[in-house]
Scaffold this motif. Structure first.
Motif, PDB file in Angstrom:
ATOM      1  N   PHE A 176       0.821  -1.216   0.000  1.00 65.25           N
ATOM      2  CA  PHE A 176       0.000   0.000   0.000  1.00 65.25           C
ATOM      3  C   PHE A 176       0.854   1.266   0.000  1.00 65.25           C
ATOM      4  N   LYS A 195      -6.955   0.063  -4.279  1.00 65.79           N
ATOM      5  CA  LYS A 195      -8.162  -0.450  -3.643  1.00 65.79           C
ATOM      6  C   LYS A 195      -9.301   0.560  -3.735  1.00 65.79           C
ATOM      7  N   SER A 207     -16.799 -14.119   1.205  1.00 67.05           N
ATOM      8  CA  SER A 207     -15.453 -13.577   1.366  1.00 67.05           C
ATOM      9  C   SER A 207     -14.837 -13.116   0.044  1.00 67.05           C
ATOM     10  N   LEU A 231      -7.729  -4.982   5.262  1.00 65.06           N
ATOM     11  CA  LEU A 231      -6.564  -4.525   4.501  1.00 65.06           C
ATOM     12  C   LEU A 231      -5.277  -5.257   4.842  1.00 65.06           C
ATOM     13  N   PHE A 232      -5.108  -5.638   6.104  1.00 64.83           N
ATOM     14  CA  PHE A 232      -3.796  -6.144   6.523  1.00 64.83           C
ATOM     15  C   PHE A 232      -3.750  -7.642   6.775  1.00 64.83           C
ATOM     16  N   SER A 260      -6.736 -13.262   4.606  1.00 63.63           N
ATOM     17  CA  SER A 260      -8.115 -13.763   4.591  1.00 63.63           C
ATOM     18  C   SER A 260      -9.114 -12.619   4.596  1.00 63.63           C
ATOM     19  N   LYS A 267     -11.554  -9.359   6.159  1.00 65.68           N
ATOM     20  CA  LYS A 267     -12.820  -9.415   6.895  1.00 65.68           C
ATOM     21  C   LYS A 267     -13.803  -8.541   6.129  1.00 65.68           C
TER      22      LYS A 267
HETATM   23  N1  ARG Z   1      -5.690  -7.637   2.475  1.00 61.40           N
HETATM   24  C1  ARG Z   1      -5.970  -7.947   1.112  1.00 61.40           C
HETATM   25  C2  ARG Z   1      -6.586  -6.770   0.401  1.00 61.40           C
HETATM   26  O1  ARG Z   1      -7.008  -5.836   1.022  1.00 61.40           O
HETATM   27  C3  ARG Z   1      -6.831  -9.173   1.008  1.00 61.40           C
HETATM   28  C4  ARG Z   1      -8.208  -9.027   1.535  1.00 61.40           C
HETATM   29  C5  ARG Z   1      -8.995 -10.301   1.438  1.00 61.40           C
HETATM   30  N2  ARG Z   1     -10.350 -10.069   1.789  1.00 61.40           N
HETATM   31  C6  ARG Z   1     -11.363 -10.899   1.653  1.00 61.40           C
HETATM   32  N3  ARG Z   1     -12.554 -10.481   2.068  1.00 61.40           N
HETATM   33  N4  ARG Z   1     -11.218 -12.077   1.120  1.00 61.40           N
HETATM   34  O2  ARG Z   1      -6.647  -6.722  -0.804  1.00 61.40           O
END
Ligand code: ARG
Length: 436
Positions: free
Chosen positions: A30, A202, A221, A274-275, A278, A280
């Protein structure tokens, strides 16, 4: 800017949700985006109902050296004022028809909302600059909507300057016709037009639900426009507001670089989204090209070895590399994810599923997995105890069996003799990767 202070605050807000490796990876990614890091759309309802979490998350980003561009609406506030004052209004095609009375109230509501955000940030020692005087250069969209603008341009230098001065731009979705007439703009459209020009890494939509919900009200997700759009958009359980949002996101992603992505999350979960890999919330990506080969040609050997060693952080045996040519290969066009399939008595055995660490969190694993599953109604595989991916495997498999060394999973294998056959085969296969 991995200052000690920032690190501390990172861990505080992330609350053990993610690893240091992930934090570093995303911070690096970022930071390198400069003013292109993120455009964040904040719905009017968030400002009224969740301002504290919003400003906490934004000040957290600021603390670690990231400067997003914020665009906000003021819909609910405007609606309630109009109702209180008995000013009639209507929506045509999802756009609020804006006569003079509505416009006057809209301008006030936007200014109030803008001030609220800017002041709340300032209170947290985050410098922010409000743009609430009709930032977007507009023409009238169509007479039937009244004072509603169609965006024709904007002064990007202003935003760059404020970010260079470490000040967060907070932009109301108002425009100007020439120098004195202010017009109303739908905030999602303002985000789209701004993103087209900024080309951010983003685009983030902060909503109360924190993502796109499935039929059981659970957050989806990952959405890949390429793989999931048609299917998703036809689901009767998909809320009409969300349908519209996903359609807009599709257009948005078509206008952004292929690496850019869109996240829908809630203010409180923004740092986690963001960090971590996986995340949220819901991550929407354009999608990945996955190629399939019935056997592995020599040309791919080195690429495959690289992906495997990178993903598993070990050494692949020569013996294994000599055996790969008969396997079926799924590989992403970016060459960062593969699946290799074998056959055992006509049941496909997933011999390897690998995504390189720098590609995690992009929905790539998900895309390649879905493609493999679509083509194989039956498949079985094994994984080591303690592997992070086991939770996912348990969720999506039809059954699993634990041996001393392995978890063995299957999908679509029903007959118990076949299941035993699969377990024995997977359990006794040689180990192909060694760890120092
Ligand atoms: N941290 C990464 C991003 O912001 C991956 C986020 C994954 N999020 C998800 N809901 N699968 O791009």
């Amino acid at each position: 800017m991995t200052k000690d202070l920032s690190k501390k605050s990172l861990f505080r807000l992330l609350d053990g949700f993610t690893s240091e490796r992930e934090i570093k990876k995303y911070l690096q990614r970022f930071e390198s985006d400069d003013f292109r890091f993120a455009v964040i759309k904040v719905g009017g309802a968030i400002v009224t109902d969740d301002l504290e979490n919003l400003t906490d998350s934004i000040s957290f980003l600021h603390e670690v050296g990231l400067c997003p561009i914020i665009v906000h609406g003021c819909g609910p506030k405007l609606t309630s004022t109009l109702n209180e004052k008995n000013i009639e209004f209507e929506f045509i095609d999802g756009i609020r028809v804006t006569n003079e009375d509505v416009l006057d109230e809209a301008i006030k509501a936007f200014k109030d909302t803008n001030n609220l955000i800017v002041n709340a940030l300032n209170k947290k020692n985050v410098q922010a600059i409000g743009y609430a005087d009709g930032y977007f250069d507009c023409e009238l969209l169509d007479k039937k909507y009244g004072y509603v603008g169609e965006i024709k341009g904007l002064n990007i230098q202003e935003i760059k300057n404020s970010i260079n001065n470490n000040k967060i731009p907070v932009i109301a979705s108002l425009g100007a016709l020439g120098s004195n007439q202010i017009v109303n703009i739908n905030a999602d459209i303002a985000v789209l037009e701004l993103a087209k020009i900024v080309q951010p890494d983003k685009v983030i939509f902060l909503t109360a639900t924190g993502g796109v919900l499935d039929e059981n009200n659970k957050i989806i997700s990952n959405i890949s426009i390429k793989d999931d759009f048609d299917n998703l958009i036809n689901k009767d359980w998909l809320h009409s507001g969300m349908k519209l949002k996903i359609e807009q996101i599709k257009i948005l992603l078509e206008n952004l670089p292929s690496d850019s992505s869109c996240s829908i999350t809630s203010p409180i979960d923004l740092p986690k989204e963001l960090f971590s890999d996986s995340g949220k919330g819901t991550l929407v990506k354009k999608g990945h090209q996955i190629d399939t080969f019935e056997y592995v040609s020599e040309d791919y050997s080195n690429t495959i070895k690289f992906i495997l060693e990178n993903s598993f952080n070990g050494k692949v045996s020569n013996q294994y590399m000599n055996s790969i040519h008969d396997k079926k290969l799924f590989i992403s066009s970016c060459k960062r994810a593969i699946i290799l399939l074998d056959n055992h008595k006509n049941i496909p055995y997933m011999d390897k599923f690998a995504v390189t660490p720098n590609a995690r969190g992009e929905g790539l694993g998900n895309s390649i997995w879905k493609k493999m599953i679509k083509e194989n109604s039956k498949v079985f595989w094994r994984s080591r105890h303690g592997n992070d991916i086991n939770g996912f495997y348990k969720q999506i498999s039809d059954g699993f069996h634990k041996t001393d060394k392995w978890n063995i999973f299957w999908i679509g294998v029903k007959n118990s003799d076949e299941i035993i056959e699969c377990i024995n085969y997977a359990d006794s296969k040689e180990v192909s990767i060694s760890y120092e």
